[in-house]
Design a protein around this motif. Structure first.
Motif, mmCIF file in Angstrom:
data_model
loop_
_atom_site.group_PDB
_atom_site.id
_atom_site.type_symbol
_atom_site.label_atom_id
_atom_site.label_comp_id
_atom_site.label_asym_id
_atom_site.label_seq_id
_atom_site.Cartn_x
_atom_site.Cartn_y
_atom_site.Cartn_z
ATOM 1 N N ASP A 1 0.826 -1.210 0.000
ATOM 2 C CA ASP A 1 0.000 0.000 0.000
ATOM 3 C C ASP A 1 0.861 1.262 0.000
ATOM 4 O OD1 ASP A 1 -2.317 -1.514 0.006
ATOM 5 O OD2 ASP A 1 -2.509 -1.476 2.188
ATOM 6 N N GLY A 2 1.955 1.233 0.741
ATOM 7 C CA GLY A 2 2.871 2.373 0.770
ATOM 8 C C GLY A 2 3.550 2.584 -0.574
ATOM 9 N N ALA A 3 3.902 1.490 -1.229
ATOM 10 C CA ALA A 3 4.525 1.598 -2.549
ATOM 11 C C ALA A 3 3.553 2.216 -3.544
ATOM 12 C CB ALA A 3 4.986 0.225 -3.036
ATOM 13 N N LEU A 4 2.309 1.783 -3.494
ATOM 14 C CA LEU A 4 1.295 2.352 -4.385
ATOM 15 C C LEU A 4 1.069 3.825 -4.075
ATOM 16 C CD1 LEU A 4 -1.243 -0.600 -4.483
ATOM 17 C CD2 LEU A 4 0.247 0.177 -6.343
ATOM 18 N N ARG A 5 1.062 4.160 -2.795
ATOM 19 C CA ARG A 5 0.874 5.559 -2.390
ATOM 20 C C ARG A 5 2.026 6.428 -2.892
ATOM 21 N NH1 ARG A 5 1.789 5.133 3.137
ATOM 22 N NH2 ARG A 5 3.965 5.405 2.569
ATOM 23 N N ASP A 6 3.275 5.958 -2.687
ATOM 24 C CA ASP A 6 4.449 6.782 -2.973
ATOM 25 C C ASP A 6 4.924 6.705 -4.425
ATOM 26 O OD1 ASP A 6 4.375 7.522 -0.305
ATOM 27 O OD2 ASP A 6 5.938 6.107 0.300
ATOM 28 N N LEU A 7 4.671 5.590 -5.089
ATOM 29 C CA LEU A 7 5.119 5.432 -6.475
ATOM 30 C C LEU A 7 3.984 5.611 -7.474
ATOM 31 C CD1 LEU A 7 7.466 2.354 -5.984
ATOM 32 C CD2 LEU A 7 8.150 4.747 -6.237
ATOM 33 N N GLY A 8 2.754 5.582 -6.978
ATOM 34 C CA GLY A 8 1.601 5.801 -7.834
ATOM 35 C C GLY A 8 1.356 4.666 -8.804
ATOM 36 N N ASP A 9 0.714 5.019 -9.901
ATOM 37 C CA ASP A 9 0.324 4.033 -10.912
ATOM 38 C C ASP A 9 1.521 3.333 -11.551
ATOM 39 O OD1 ASP A 9 -2.314 4.692 -10.464
ATOM 40 O OD2 ASP A 9 -2.443 6.048 -12.186
ATOM 41 N N GLN A 10 2.683 3.926 -11.435
ATOM 42 C CA GLN A 10 3.865 3.336 -12.066
ATOM 43 C C GLN A 10 4.556 2.294 -11.191
ATOM 44 O OE1 GLN A 10 6.809 6.335 -12.886
ATOM 45 N NE2 GLN A 10 6.674 7.201 -10.847
ATOM 46 N N ALA A 11 4.038 2.009 -10.002
ATOM 47 C CA ALA A 11 4.688 1.080 -9.072
ATOM 48 C C ALA A 11 4.955 -0.288 -9.710
ATOM 49 C CB ALA A 11 3.864 0.925 -7.795
ATOM 50 N N ALA A 12 3.944 -0.888 -10.314
ATOM 51 C CA ALA A 12 4.117 -2.210 -10.933
ATOM 52 C C ALA A 12 5.096 -2.150 -12.096
ATOM 53 C CB ALA A 12 2.769 -2.764 -11.384
ATOM 54 N N ASP A 13 5.000 -1.092 -12.901
ATOM 55 C CA ASP A 13 5.920 -0.949 -14.038
ATOM 56 C C ASP A 13 7.360 -0.781 -13.573
ATOM 57 O OD1 ASP A 13 3.818 -1.163 -15.833
ATOM 58 O OD2 ASP A 13 3.606 1.003 -16.080
ATOM 59 N N LEU A 14 7.556 -0.021 -12.506
ATOM 60 C CA LEU A 14 8.909 0.165 -11.964
ATOM 61 C C LEU A 14 9.473 -1.158 -11.465
ATOM 62 C CD1 LEU A 14 8.503 3.554 -10.088
ATOM 63 C CD2 LEU A 14 10.009 3.101 -12.030
ATOM 64 N N LEU A 15 8.654 -1.925 -10.763
ATOM 65 C CA LEU A 15 9.089 -3.232 -10.258
ATOM 66 C C LEU A 15 9.512 -4.128 -11.410
ATOM 67 C CD1 LEU A 15 8.991 -4.356 -7.276
ATOM 68 C CD2 LEU A 15 6.960 -5.587 -8.000
ATOM 69 N N GLU A 16 8.677 -4.202 -12.437
ATOM 70 C CA GLU A 16 8.963 -5.020 -13.607
ATOM 71 C C GLU A 16 10.205 -4.511 -14.344
ATOM 72 O OE1 GLU A 16 6.776 -5.874 -17.833
ATOM 73 O OE2 GLU A 16 5.515 -5.868 -16.034
ATOM 74 N N ASN A 17 10.300 -3.214 -14.501
ATOM 75 C CA ASN A 17 11.419 -2.615 -15.219
ATOM 76 C C ASN A 17 12.738 -2.850 -14.491
ATOM 77 O OD1 ASN A 17 13.161 -0.178 -16.188
ATOM 78 N ND2 ASN A 17 11.488 -0.372 -17.684
ATOM 79 N N LEU A 18 12.740 -2.670 -13.176
ATOM 80 C CA LEU A 18 13.964 -2.892 -12.405
ATOM 81 C C LEU A 18 14.392 -4.364 -12.507
ATOM 82 C CD1 LEU A 18 13.372 -0.742 -9.205
ATOM 83 C CD2 LEU A 18 15.023 -0.318 -11.024
ATOM 84 N N ASN A 19 13.453 -5.277 -12.382
ATOM 85 C CA ASN A 19 13.784 -6.697 -12.523
ATOM 86 C C ASN A 19 14.426 -6.974 -13.888
ATOM 87 O OD1 ASN A 19 13.147 -8.231 -10.154
ATOM 88 N ND2 ASN A 19 10.986 -7.975 -10.596
ATOM 89 N N ALA A 20 13.824 -6.450 -14.921
ATOM 90 C CA ALA A 20 14.321 -6.708 -16.281
ATOM 91 C C ALA A 20 15.678 -6.067 -16.530
ATOM 92 C CB ALA A 20 13.306 -6.221 -17.310
ATOM 93 N N GLU A 21 15.815 -4.813 -16.152
ATOM 94 C CA GLU A 21 17.036 -4.059 -16.449
ATOM 95 C C GLU A 21 18.229 -4.476 -15.579
ATOM 96 O OE1 GLU A 21 17.564 -1.748 -18.864
ATOM 97 O OE2 GLU A 21 15.548 -2.154 -19.596
ATOM 98 N N LEU A 22 17.978 -4.792 -14.329
ATOM 99 C CA LEU A 22 19.094 -5.025 -13.409
ATOM 100 C C LEU A 22 19.563 -6.465 -13.369
ATOM 101 C CD1 LEU A 22 17.994 -2.739 -10.437
ATOM 102 C CD2 LEU A 22 19.185 -2.139 -12.558
ATOM 103 N N THR A 23 18.736 -7.399 -13.830
ATOM 104 C CA THR A 23 19.141 -8.800 -13.778
ATOM 105 C C THR A 23 19.461 -9.367 -15.146
ATOM 106 O OG1 THR A 23 16.868 -9.620 -13.920
ATOM 107 C CG2 THR A 23 17.747 -9.217 -11.707
ATOM 108 N N ALA A 24 19.362 -8.547 -16.178
ATOM 109 C CA ALA A 24 19.576 -9.017 -17.564
ATOM 110 C C ALA A 24 20.948 -9.611 -17.761
ATOM 111 C CB ALA A 24 19.359 -7.869 -18.531
#
Length: 115
Positions: free
Chosen positions: A92-115
């Motif tokens: 809930d805090g992540a959604l509050r502080d990161l907004g609608d982009q929270a899920a996209d940021l999580l997915e993007n970080l996983n993809a970009e940092l572990t590639a």
């Protein structure tokens, strides 16, 4: 051994680095956490160049997500209901502080940092 970086701290995720080096994906053996942090710095620079600015609060979340990725080779939404994220409200805090982009940021970080 110019192509091997030493680390005093070894983790299970370093096996990822060893495998990538062994099969020739990476030309230098670098501790996984170091590689993730290097990629994160590059990702942040790319975000800034494209005009995306993160607030201090958003960076708190991103920085800690990166540490989970560095230690676990990835992050899921469920991880956000664990320490240290629970001190700021978990998912809930992540959604509050990161907004609608929270899920996209999580997915993007996983993809970009572990590639």
């Amino acid at each position: 051994m110019d192509k091997v970086r030493h680390s005093d701290r070894h983790t299970l995720t370093d096996l990822v680095s060893l495998l990538r080096y062994t099969v020739g994906v990476d030309d230098e053996l670098v501790p996984f956490a170091d590689r993730v942090r290097e990629r994160y710095a590059a990702w942040l620079a790319q975000q800034e160049q494209s005009g995306t600015k993160f607030t201090e609060t958003q960076r708190w979340w991103l920085d800690r997500m990166v540490e989970v990725i560095a230690n676990s080779a990835g992050i899921t939404a469920e991880d956000l209901d664990e320490a240290p994220f629970t001190e700021r409200g978990g998912v809930d805090g992540a959604l509050r502080d990161l907004g609608d982009q929270a899920a996209d940021l999580l997915e993007n970080l996983n993809a970009e940092l572990t590639a």
